[in-house]
Each structure stands twice: as C-alpha cells, then as structure tokens.
Design a protein around this motif. Structure first.
Motif, mmCIF file in Angstrom:
data_model
loop_
_atom_site.group_PDB
_atom_site.id
_atom_site.type_symbol
_atom_site.label_atom_id
_atom_site.label_comp_id
_atom_site.label_asym_id
_atom_site.label_seq_id
_atom_site.Cartn_x
_atom_site.Cartn_y
_atom_site.Cartn_z
ATOM 1 N N GLU A 174 38.175 -8.425 29.611
ATOM 2 C CA GLU A 174 37.249 -7.670 30.912
ATOM 3 C C GLU A 174 38.246 -6.052 30.278
ATOM 4 O OE1 GLU A 174 35.026 -8.763 34.380
ATOM 5 O OE2 GLU A 174 36.765 -9.213 34.332
ATOM 6 N N GLU A 206 29.350 -13.510 19.151
ATOM 7 C CA GLU A 206 28.300 -13.795 18.421
ATOM 8 C C GLU A 206 28.324 -13.020 16.518
ATOM 9 O OE1 GLU A 206 27.570 -16.612 18.288
ATOM 10 O OE2 GLU A 206 28.732 -16.791 20.067
ATOM 11 N N GLU A 243 29.125 -10.865 24.462
ATOM 12 C CA GLU A 243 29.289 -12.160 23.826
ATOM 13 C C GLU A 243 27.933 -11.664 22.489
ATOM 14 O OE1 GLU A 243 26.321 -13.648 27.359
ATOM 15 O OE2 GLU A 243 28.127 -14.205 28.927
ATOM 16 N N GLU A 244 27.009 -11.114 22.525
ATOM 17 C CA GLU A 244 26.451 -10.485 21.065
ATOM 18 C C GLU A 244 27.297 -10.195 20.314
ATOM 19 O OE1 GLU A 244 23.586 -7.153 22.506
ATOM 20 O OE2 GLU A 244 22.442 -8.786 23.650
ATOM 21 N N TRP A 245 28.443 -9.013 20.922
ATOM 22 C CA TRP A 245 29.127 -9.298 19.732
ATOM 23 C C TRP A 245 30.732 -10.511 19.277
ATOM 24 C CZ3 TRP A 245 32.247 -3.526 19.281
ATOM 25 C CH2 TRP A 245 31.136 -2.675 19.453
ATOM 26 N N SER A 305 35.524 -6.389 37.671
ATOM 27 C CA SER A 305 34.743 -5.915 38.403
ATOM 28 C C SER A 305 35.122 -5.159 39.604
ATOM 29 C CB SER A 305 33.958 -7.767 38.857
ATOM 30 O OG SER A 305 35.202 -8.787 39.783
ATOM 31 N N ASP A 349 32.236 -3.857 31.927
ATOM 32 C CA ASP A 349 31.502 -3.954 32.430
ATOM 33 C C ASP A 349 30.393 -4.352 31.502
ATOM 34 O OD1 ASP A 349 30.455 -4.371 34.929
ATOM 35 O OD2 ASP A 349 29.847 -2.734 35.124
ATOM 36 N N ARG A 350 30.566 -4.751 30.492
ATOM 37 C CA ARG A 350 29.157 -4.651 29.726
ATOM 38 C C ARG A 350 28.958 -6.067 29.051
ATOM 39 N NH1 ARG A 350 28.311 -1.184 31.981
ATOM 40 N NH2 ARG A 350 27.579 0.984 30.774
ATOM 41 N N ARG A 351 29.315 -7.159 30.113
ATOM 42 C CA ARG A 351 29.490 -8.881 29.315
ATOM 43 C C ARG A 351 28.170 -9.774 28.656
ATOM 44 N NH1 ARG A 351 33.126 -12.834 29.894
ATOM 45 N NH2 ARG A 351 32.183 -14.574 29.232
ATOM 46 N N GLU A 352 27.078 -8.725 28.904
ATOM 47 C CA GLU A 352 25.917 -9.736 28.113
ATOM 48 C C GLU A 352 26.615 -8.902 26.304
ATOM 49 O OE1 GLU A 352 21.236 -9.200 28.008
ATOM 50 O OE2 GLU A 352 22.431 -9.543 30.096
ATOM 51 N N GLN A 353 26.597 -7.632 26.278
ATOM 52 C CA GLN A 353 26.706 -7.057 25.197
ATOM 53 C C GLN A 353 28.291 -7.495 24.436
ATOM 54 O OE1 GLN A 353 27.157 -2.938 25.518
ATOM 55 N NE2 GLN A 353 27.154 -2.577 23.336
ATOM 56 N N HIS A 408 35.427 -5.474 26.771
ATOM 57 C CA HIS A 408 34.650 -4.830 27.910
ATOM 58 C C HIS A 408 34.828 -4.224 29.014
ATOM 59 C CE1 HIS A 408 32.602 -7.616 30.411
ATOM 60 N NE2 HIS A 408 33.324 -8.391 29.808
#
Length: 288
Positions: A265, A250, A246-248, A47, A240-244, A238
């Motif tokens: 990370e 799923e 989480e989608e991947w 980070s 610096d794309r944590r939210e994305q 990822h």
C-alpha cells in the motif's frame, strides 16, 4: 563486532511485518489534513488516509522529520548497543528528509565519535526505496559489513525497474513534484501518463498511452526494457487499488520468475503527491 542498525523513513512504505522481522527503525513524516496533523503510518493508516482524501476540503500537505527527530532515534539505537547506523531515505530531489538525516548524523557523530553513521539517498521513493532497505537489513542480519551494505544499496538502486500509472498528474503538479508542462499530458483526452524516477531522483513521465489497457501493457513493456527476464523480487504498489494490484501481481509473475512478490500500500505521504488510484510495478533482478 560491529552492531549495525538500519533506519529509513515512512515513505519507504515497507509492510510492518517486514520492519518488525528485520528490526528496521522507521522515522515518520507528517501529513496535514484540514488543520489536523498525523504521523505517517503511525496515527494515520493508508486506508484511513484514502477515506479522508475523498472528503477533504483542501489538498493535504506533508512535512519532513526534523534533524532532532532523527537525532533522537539515532541516540535510542546507540543506547541499545548500535555502533554503526545505515540510514536510507527517499530522494533528496523530492523532500528535505535526507538533509535532516545528514544534519542529525553530524550532531550524533560529534556526541559519539566511536559511532559511524552513513546516510544514503535512495534517489527514489515508496517501496522502490523500501526494497533497498529490506535487502540491506537482510544482509546486515547475515553479518555483512557497512561497506558491503552500501555497495548492495547502490546495486539495488541501479538495477531496479519502476513504472507507475497515475489517474491524473494533478496531485504531482499541485505538490510541486512535476512541472505544469508535464502535467498537461494528463489533461489530454483519455491519455494515461506513465511515471518513474530519473537518475537524479526526480519524478518524470516516461511515456503515455491512450486508454487504460494500453497504458498497463506499456508499463510492463518498459519494465522488461529495464530488467531482463529471470529471477526477480517484485512488488505492486497501489493507492487504494487492491483488486487491481492483485491482477498486476499475476501479470508480473507471467513475465518474470518471481521469487518474492508483494502487494504494498502506498502510504499517506506518497499518496498525497501521487493521488488515489496510482498503481505501479517494481522489479529487482536477483543473482542466481
């Protein structure tokens, strides 16, 4: 009975809780940013690195551990009782890290003829290498022999599937990890390059798609071509794309029977060359 110690380098991007749980020793690479040097994941977290990437004057550079860095780490393990060492590293096509480990092996085996050291070229990078290390470390805890560990490492390397999207191929091209001609793909209007590693451990664009949604769908299609449906270990990598990520995760769970799913990370070393915004999916088949 042999006491096997597992080593890797920091580009394997293994979450700290796993290295601690499995007693994996990690030798760090260095990243150099605007005249300052940092130890990957030791004095600079992912980070912190991506924050710095947003304001750097020049593209960061990286450097491998020296043979003496590895030799010192191996000596410490031997002093603590290790009689065998299995050292697993990022692709030798991308870095001289594996060569440093090889030179250290020769030094230590000359000093300690009773100690056996195996260095292993993962032919890959980030957690695609890390998942090999984790599988081997778990097997070592179960008492598997060094020969069985090598066989397992080769099997995971051979069967795993990895595909990643990069925002731009600019970082890979500037760092010399991909050719200028290949980098041109990423400069075309709204074309999203999909990358992986070939059998020689080199980064290459495996496909491209127009628009982000099509590119993401293509990533998962490519993975299914490589790894058939069934029980798997999976990881989303990822930068610096944590939210994305989480989608991947799923999404991969909707395709495979995911027995273990991680979000990892990408660290400063790999992030320097792949660039912020990189995201990938790793799938390894499990035997029933």
């Amino acid at each position: 009975m042999a006491n096997v110690k597992i080593f890797t380098d920091s580009t394997s991007d293994i979450p700290r809780e796993l290295t601690e749980e499995l007693n994996i020793s990690v030798v760090p690479l260095k990243v150099h940013i605007d005249g300052e040097s940092y130890l990957d994941r030791v004095t600079l977290s992912p980070s912190e690195f991506y924050q710095k990437m947003g304001v750097v004057q020049e593209l960061p550079t990286t450097s491998q551990p020296s043979p003496l860095d590895f030799a010192e780490a191996y000596r410490e393990a031997i002093q603590e009782g290790a009689t065998e060492i299995f050292s697993i590293h990022l692709s030798s096509a991308l870095s001289g890290t594996y060569q440093s480990a090889m030179l250290a092996k020769a030094m230590i085996e000359e000093e300690n003829p009773d100690v056996k050291i195996i260095t292993f070229d993962s032919k890959t990078v980030t957690y695609a290498a890390g998942i090999i290390v984790v599988a081997v470390a778990r097997a070592a805890k179960e008492g598997k022999s060094l020969e069985e560990l090598v066989s397992l490492a080769e099997k995971v390397r051979r069967t795993e599937g990895l595909a990643a999207l990069v925002d731009t191929l600019e970082y890979l091209q500037k760092g010399g990890r991909i050719g200028k001609a290949a980098a041109l793909v990423g400069s075309l209007l709204n074309i999203k390059p999909i990358i992986s590693l070939n059998d020689e451990g080199e980064v290459y664009p495996i496909d491209k798609a127009r628009g982000k949604n099509k590119a993401v769908s293509r990533v998962f299609e490519l993975l299914q071509e490589k790894v058939p449906a069934g029980p798997v270990s999976a990881a989303i990598l990822h930068a610096d794309r944590r939210e994305q990520a989480e989608e991947w995760l799923e999404r991969v769970k909707s395709i495979y029977d995911v027995k273990e799913g991680l979000i990892v990370e990408i660290g400063p070393i790999v992030g320097t060359h792949a660039g912020p915004g990189t995201i990938g999916c790793l799938v390894v088949p499990l035997e029933l």
